[in-house]
Design a protein around this motif. Structure first.
Motif, PDB file in Angstrom:
ATOM      1  N   HIS A   1       0.703  -1.198   0.148  1.00  0.00           N
ATOM      2  CA  HIS A   1       0.191   0.101  -0.050  1.00  0.00           C
ATOM      3  C   HIS A   1       0.867   1.257  -0.118  1.00  0.00           C
ATOM      4  CE1 HIS A   1       0.916   0.248   4.261  1.00  0.00           C
ATOM      5  NE2 HIS A   1       0.247   1.402   4.285  1.00  0.00           N
ATOM      6  N   ARG A   2       0.338   2.570  -0.275  1.00  0.00           N
ATOM      7  CA  ARG A   2       1.094   3.712  -0.604  1.00  0.00           C
ATOM      8  C   ARG A   2       0.066   4.857  -0.200  1.00  0.00           C
ATOM      9  NH1 ARG A   2       3.677   5.346  -6.124  1.00  0.00           N
ATOM     10  NH2 ARG A   2       1.663   5.753  -6.561  1.00  0.00           N
ATOM     11  N   ARG A   3       0.516   5.532   0.621  1.00  0.00           N
ATOM     12  CA  ARG A   3      -0.765   6.893   0.979  1.00  0.00           C
ATOM     13  C   ARG A   3      -0.029   8.083   0.325  1.00  0.00           C
ATOM     14  NH1 ARG A   3      -0.022  11.087   3.194  1.00  0.00           N
ATOM     15  NH2 ARG A   3      -1.528  12.149   4.430  1.00  0.00           N
ATOM     16  N   THR A   4      -0.934   8.626  -0.169  1.00  0.00           N
ATOM     17  CA  THR A   4      -0.680   9.912  -0.800  1.00  0.00           C
ATOM     18  C   THR A   4      -1.492  11.114  -0.362  1.00  0.00           C
ATOM     19  OG1 THR A   4      -2.270   9.970  -2.501  1.00  0.00           O
ATOM     20  CG2 THR A   4      -0.077   8.899  -3.204  1.00  0.00           C
ATOM     21  N   ASP A   5      -1.370  12.290  -0.751  1.00  0.00           N
ATOM     22  CA  ASP A   5      -1.992  13.250   0.072  1.00  0.00           C
ATOM     23  C   ASP A   5      -3.767  13.214  -0.329  1.00  0.00           C
ATOM     24  OD1 ASP A   5       0.145  14.358   1.400  1.00  0.00           O
ATOM     25  OD2 ASP A   5       0.441  15.852  -0.411  1.00  0.00           O
ATOM     26  N   ARG A   6      -3.922  12.343  -1.391  1.00  0.00           N
ATOM     27  CA  ARG A   6      -5.320  12.386  -2.055  1.00  0.00           C
ATOM     28  C   ARG A   6      -5.876  11.052  -1.815  1.00  0.00           C
ATOM     29  NH1 ARG A   6      -6.047  15.692  -7.222  1.00  0.00           N
ATOM     30  NH2 ARG A   6      -7.721  16.554  -6.184  1.00  0.00           N
ATOM     31  N   SER A   7      -5.099  10.003  -1.497  1.00  0.00           N
ATOM     32  CA  SER A   7      -5.810   8.717  -1.393  1.00  0.00           C
ATOM     33  C   SER A   7      -4.752   7.688  -0.641  1.00  0.00           C
ATOM     34  CB  SER A   7      -6.209   8.333  -2.754  1.00  0.00           C
ATOM     35  OG  SER A   7      -5.097   8.016  -3.699  1.00  0.00           O
ATOM     36  N   VAL A   8      -5.362   6.533  -0.556  1.00  0.00           N
ATOM     37  CA  VAL A   8      -4.406   5.432  -0.371  1.00  0.00           C
ATOM     38  C   VAL A   8      -4.713   4.220  -1.047  1.00  0.00           C
ATOM     39  CG1 VAL A   8      -4.024   3.649   1.482  1.00  0.00           C
ATOM     40  CG2 VAL A   8      -4.784   5.818   2.386  1.00  0.00           C
ATOM     41  N   LEU A   9      -3.601   3.712  -1.743  1.00  0.00           N
ATOM     42  CA  LEU A   9      -3.497   2.955  -3.006  1.00  0.00           C
ATOM     43  C   LEU A   9      -2.943   1.556  -2.468  1.00  0.00           C
ATOM     44  CD1 LEU A   9      -1.522   5.219  -5.287  1.00  0.00           C
ATOM     45  CD2 LEU A   9      -4.203   4.769  -5.464  1.00  0.00           C
ATOM     46  N   PHE A  10      -3.838   0.451  -3.040  1.00  0.00           N
ATOM     47  CA  PHE A  10      -3.394  -0.915  -2.681  1.00  0.00           C
ATOM     48  C   PHE A  10      -2.909  -1.574  -3.839  1.00  0.00           C
ATOM     49  CE2 PHE A  10      -5.985  -2.254   1.353  1.00  0.00           C
ATOM     50  CZ  PHE A  10      -5.636  -1.279   2.032  1.00  0.00           C
ATOM     51  N   TYR A  11      -2.041  -2.358  -3.806  1.00  0.00           N
ATOM     52  CA  TYR A  11      -1.504  -3.323  -4.523  1.00  0.00           C
ATOM     53  C   TYR A  11      -1.899  -4.827  -4.478  1.00  0.00           C
ATOM     54  CZ  TYR A  11       1.666  -6.069  -7.451  1.00  0.00           C
ATOM     55  OH  TYR A  11       2.217  -7.325  -8.328  1.00  0.00           O
ATOM     56  N   LEU A  12      -2.797  -5.402  -4.864  1.00  0.00           N
ATOM     57  CA  LEU A  12      -2.967  -6.907  -4.437  1.00  0.00           C
ATOM     58  C   LEU A  12      -2.588  -7.693  -5.456  1.00  0.00           C
ATOM     59  CD1 LEU A  12      -6.757  -6.326  -3.357  1.00  0.00           C
ATOM     60  CD2 LEU A  12      -4.831  -6.030  -1.957  1.00  0.00           C
ATOM     61  N   ARG A  13      -1.756  -8.665  -5.113  1.00  0.00           N
ATOM     62  CA  ARG A  13      -0.956  -9.678  -6.125  1.00  0.00           C
ATOM     63  C   ARG A  13      -1.862 -10.874  -6.100  1.00  0.00           C
ATOM     64  NH1 ARG A  13       2.848  -9.775  -9.927  1.00  0.00           N
ATOM     65  NH2 ARG A  13       3.717 -12.032 -10.100  1.00  0.00           N
ATOM     66  N   LYS A  14      -2.445 -11.245  -7.033  1.00  0.00           N
ATOM     67  CA  LYS A  14      -3.522 -12.261  -7.391  1.00  0.00           C
ATOM     68  C   LYS A  14      -2.755 -13.566  -6.792  1.00  0.00           C
ATOM     69  CE  LYS A  14      -6.202 -10.608 -11.052  1.00  0.00           C
ATOM     70  NZ  LYS A  14      -6.652 -10.512 -12.399  1.00  0.00           N
ATOM     71  N   ALA A  15      -3.539 -14.740  -6.338  1.00  0.00           N
ATOM     72  CA  ALA A  15      -2.829 -15.902  -6.054  1.00  0.00           C
ATOM     73  C   ALA A  15      -2.904 -16.753  -6.941  1.00  0.00           C
ATOM     74  CB  ALA A  15      -3.778 -16.538  -4.961  1.00  0.00           C
ATOM     75  N   GLN A  16      -3.880 -16.532  -8.094  1.00  0.00           N
ATOM     76  CA  GLN A  16      -3.849 -17.253  -9.481  1.00  0.00           C
ATOM     77  C   GLN A  16      -3.709 -16.285 -10.529  1.00  0.00           C
ATOM     78  OE1 GLN A  16      -7.142 -19.984  -9.938  1.00  0.00           O
ATOM     79  NE2 GLN A  16      -6.309 -21.005  -7.919  1.00  0.00           N
ATOM     80  N   PRO A  17      -2.433 -15.728 -10.826  1.00  0.00           N
ATOM     81  CA  PRO A  17      -2.357 -14.904 -12.002  1.00  0.00           C
ATOM     82  C   PRO A  17      -3.077 -15.062 -13.288  1.00  0.00           C
ATOM     83  CG  PRO A  17      -0.358 -15.237 -10.911  1.00  0.00           C
ATOM     84  CD  PRO A  17      -1.202 -16.325 -10.500  1.00  0.00           C
ATOM     85  N   GLY A  18      -3.380 -14.465 -14.326  1.00  0.00           N
ATOM     86  CA  GLY A  18      -3.936 -14.730 -15.516  1.00  0.00           C
ATOM     87  C   GLY A  18      -5.565 -14.883 -15.506  1.00  0.00           C
TER      88      GLY A  18
END
Length: 150
Positions: A66-83
């Motif tokens: 996750h990453r916080r900015t002044d305007r939002s909080v962003l999540f990067y979720l890695r899929k367990a089953q890519p594709g």
């Protein structure tokens, strides 16, 4: 407590979620195999936001960020089953008023063989200024590169 306005989009190996809360403080995140959670205090009224999402499919909780900015909080979720495409973010097929698809970043990757590497947060390019000029009763829009500020 109020859920934050939330946008999401799907990629081949990951899912991105943006919780739109300006000036967030006391940010807490939780990644589980089938759930993700978010809470914070934010906005001009210091409203408490809290969301727990039962995800459409499993994720690799050890690879999520996750990453916080002044305007939002962003999540990067890695899929367990890519594709595997996710037709929705949530497990239940329920319309949630606070959840929207981020069509500005959506990409129909199932039909695209030139998949870029989305293993990181998208870069935000703010190196251009948009100028709107009025000439001869017409609107002229131009993009100019910003000078380096030091």
């Amino acid at each position: 407590m109020h859920p934050a306005t939330t946008k999401w989009y799907d990629r081949r190996d990951s899912v991105f979620i943006e919780f739109c809360v300006a000036d967030s403080k006391d940010v807490k995140v939780n990644f589980d195999k089938t759930k993700c959670g978010f809470s914070c205090v934010g906005g001009t009224d210091n409203v408490r936001h809290e969301i727990l999402i039962d995800l459409f499919e499993a994720i690799d909780e050890n690879e999520c960020k996750h990453r916080r900015t002044d305007r939002s909080v962003l999540f990067y979720l890695r899929k367990a089953q890519p594709g595997t495409p996710w037709p929705r973010l949530t497990k239940e097929k329920e319309r949630l008023t606070w959840l929207k698809v981020d069509f500005n970043n959506w990409k129909d990757w199932a039909d695209d063989s030139d998949e870029e590497n989305y293993d990181q947060f998208p870069d935000v390019n703010i190196n251009f200024i948009i100028c709107i000029l009025f000439e001869n009763n017409c609107i002229v829009i131009c993009f100019t590169e910003m000078p380096d500020l030091e």
